[in-house]
Design an enzyme around this catalytic site. Structure first.
Site, PDB file in Angstrom:
ATOM      1  CG  HIS A 148      -0.486   0.236   2.515  1.00 31.83           C
ATOM      2  ND1 HIS A 148      -0.221   1.488   3.001  1.00 31.83           N
ATOM      3  CD2 HIS A 148      -0.201  -0.626   3.533  1.00 31.83           C
ATOM      4  CE1 HIS A 148       0.200   1.399   4.258  1.00 31.83           C
ATOM      5  NE2 HIS A 148       0.243   0.128   4.601  1.00 31.83           N
ATOM      6  CG  ASP A 181       2.800   1.188   7.927  1.00 35.98           C
ATOM      7  OD1 ASP A 181       2.346   0.569   6.944  1.00 35.98           O
ATOM      8  OD2 ASP A 181       2.162   1.387   8.967  1.00 35.98           O
ATOM      9  CD  GLU A 206      -2.999  -0.802   5.588  1.00 36.03           C
ATOM     10  OE1 GLU A 206      -3.070  -1.759   6.368  1.00 36.03           O
ATOM     11  OE2 GLU A 206      -2.523   0.316   5.915  1.00 36.03           O
ATOM     12  CD  GLU A 207      -1.437   3.180   7.476  1.00 39.85           C
ATOM     13  OE1 GLU A 207      -2.076   2.828   8.502  1.00 39.85           O
ATOM     14  OE2 GLU A 207      -0.266   2.841   7.266  1.00 39.85           O
ATOM     15  CG  ASP A 212       1.387  -3.536   5.536  1.00 40.73           C
ATOM     16  OD1 ASP A 212       2.234  -2.683   5.890  1.00 40.73           O
ATOM     17  OD2 ASP A 212       0.175  -3.294   5.479  1.00 40.73           O
TER      18      ASP A 212
END
Length: 356
Positions: A65, A177, A211-212, A234
């Site tokens: 992502h 991330d 995604e978050e 991830d």
């Protein structure tokens, strides 16, 4: 890692790609991956998909992502101070004294998270900073000056911190991330092209948005691609630093290899193929248990389109959702190698069902 790869990694990590506003980062990623793919498409919300062998019936996805946590301007006081809302899992505890970029149509406006000095605060029973108490100072004297800079409710705010290395062993920065994941899947595409590997299936290299805030980009694109297999990468928590409880968080080390997940959303036969590949190619790996959900885009792919055989390969990371997210360079290379070798092990039209 070659010079070109490193320059892309540094530029890609330093670029801001807040959730819902990933376009500039996606442009960088697409430009890097174009030489290694046959075609690409972009969906309505900005997920980018590079495709190899687009005519093939059998479809395999590798995915990361693209978005990073950030903030929204929520309220501007008459004195010119700015209060925020989270965009993703932003942590107010680390905010005080941080420098930020406020993204406006006029360009970047610099600001800081202000905080009262220790000797003027009442320290007895002092509470930690919260989203209600942290605030930005952009050097304005009043609300009108703030607005004249182009700042308004809904303006996006990201931390200013940039990519660096720690003692030539670790990569450090905000938003590893999971833009480090985007880098890793791009490197898999590069290796396939440069090694002239002819895959018997269609490969979809997916850099998903949002995604978050609930795996939204992966959910959308999974329904569009309708893959047969999905391998997601991830980050996951290194649990060696202080304040982790290994009894609940597991025993995961930076530097000891990719982490292969066990859980209901992880298709056992795909996972076992990944493990067999790691053992055959002597790639170090670790295991994790993720219970009812992985909390990653694996869940979105696994439960789409009547079920997609999906697995999760994670990169150990220290200090998630801070500006000093930290990963071991060896782990990055081994995740790339494991995904690459697993793709070479998948057969055309391979049936991963438990029963047939």
């Amino acid at each position: 890692m070659g010079k070109d790869n490193y320059e892309f990694l540094e530029k890609y990590l330093n670029n801001a790609s807040p959730t819902g506003f990933e376009a500039e980062g996606q442009k960088l990623w697409l430009e890097y991956i174009k030489p290694y793919i046959d075609e690409y498409f972009v969906d309505t919300y900005g997920t980018v998909v590079g495709v190899v062998n687009p005519a093939a019936e059998y479809k395999v996805v590798i995915e990361a992502h693209a978005d990073e946590i950030s903030w929204f301007v929520n309220y501007i006081t008459s004195e010119g101070y700015i209060y925020l809302k989270r965009n993703g899992g932003s942590d107010a505890l680390i905010a005080p004294s941080k420098r930020v970029n406020i993204h406006t149509k006029k360009g970047i406006v610099k600001a800081i998270f202000g905080w009262p000095a220790i000797h003027v605060r009442k320290l007895e029973n002092e509470k930690a900073p919260t989203i209600e108490t942290v605030f930005l100072d952009c050097g304005a004297s009043n609300k009108e000056e703030v607005e004249a800079m182009g700042i308004h409710v809904g303006s996006v705010v990201t931390f200013e911190d940039e990519f660096t290395e720690l003692n030539n062993r670790f990569y450090v920065g905000r938003a590893l991330d999971n833009r480090i994941g985007g880098y890793m899947i791009a490197e898999v595409a590069r290796l396939l092209k440069e090694n002239n590997n002819q895959l018997p299936f269609g490969l979809y290299i997916v850099n998903a948005v949002q995604e978050e805030v609930g795996l939204r980009g992966a959910e959308m694109v999974a329904h569009r691609i309708k893959p047969d297999v999905a391998i997601i990468t991830d980050v996951t928590h290194d649990t060696q630093s202080p304040m982790y409880d290994k009894k609940t968080s597991g025993d995961i080390h930076c530097g000891k290899g990719p982490v292969i997940a066990y859980g209901p959303a992880v298709q056992n036969n795909v996972r076992d193929l990944i493990i067999q590949t790691a053992e055959d190619k002597k790639i170090p790996f670790q295991r994790s248990a993720v219970s009812r959900a992985t909390g990653t885009d694996t869940d979105a792919f696994a439960y789409s389109n009547a079920g997609v055989a999906s697995a999760l390969i994670s990169l150990p990371l220290k200090y998630m959702h801070t500006t000093v997210e930290t990963v071991h360079k060896d782990d990055v290379e081994n995740v790339i190698k494991l995904i690459y070798e697993t793709l070479l092990a998948i057969q055309d039209k391979q049936d991963f069902r438990y029963l047939s």
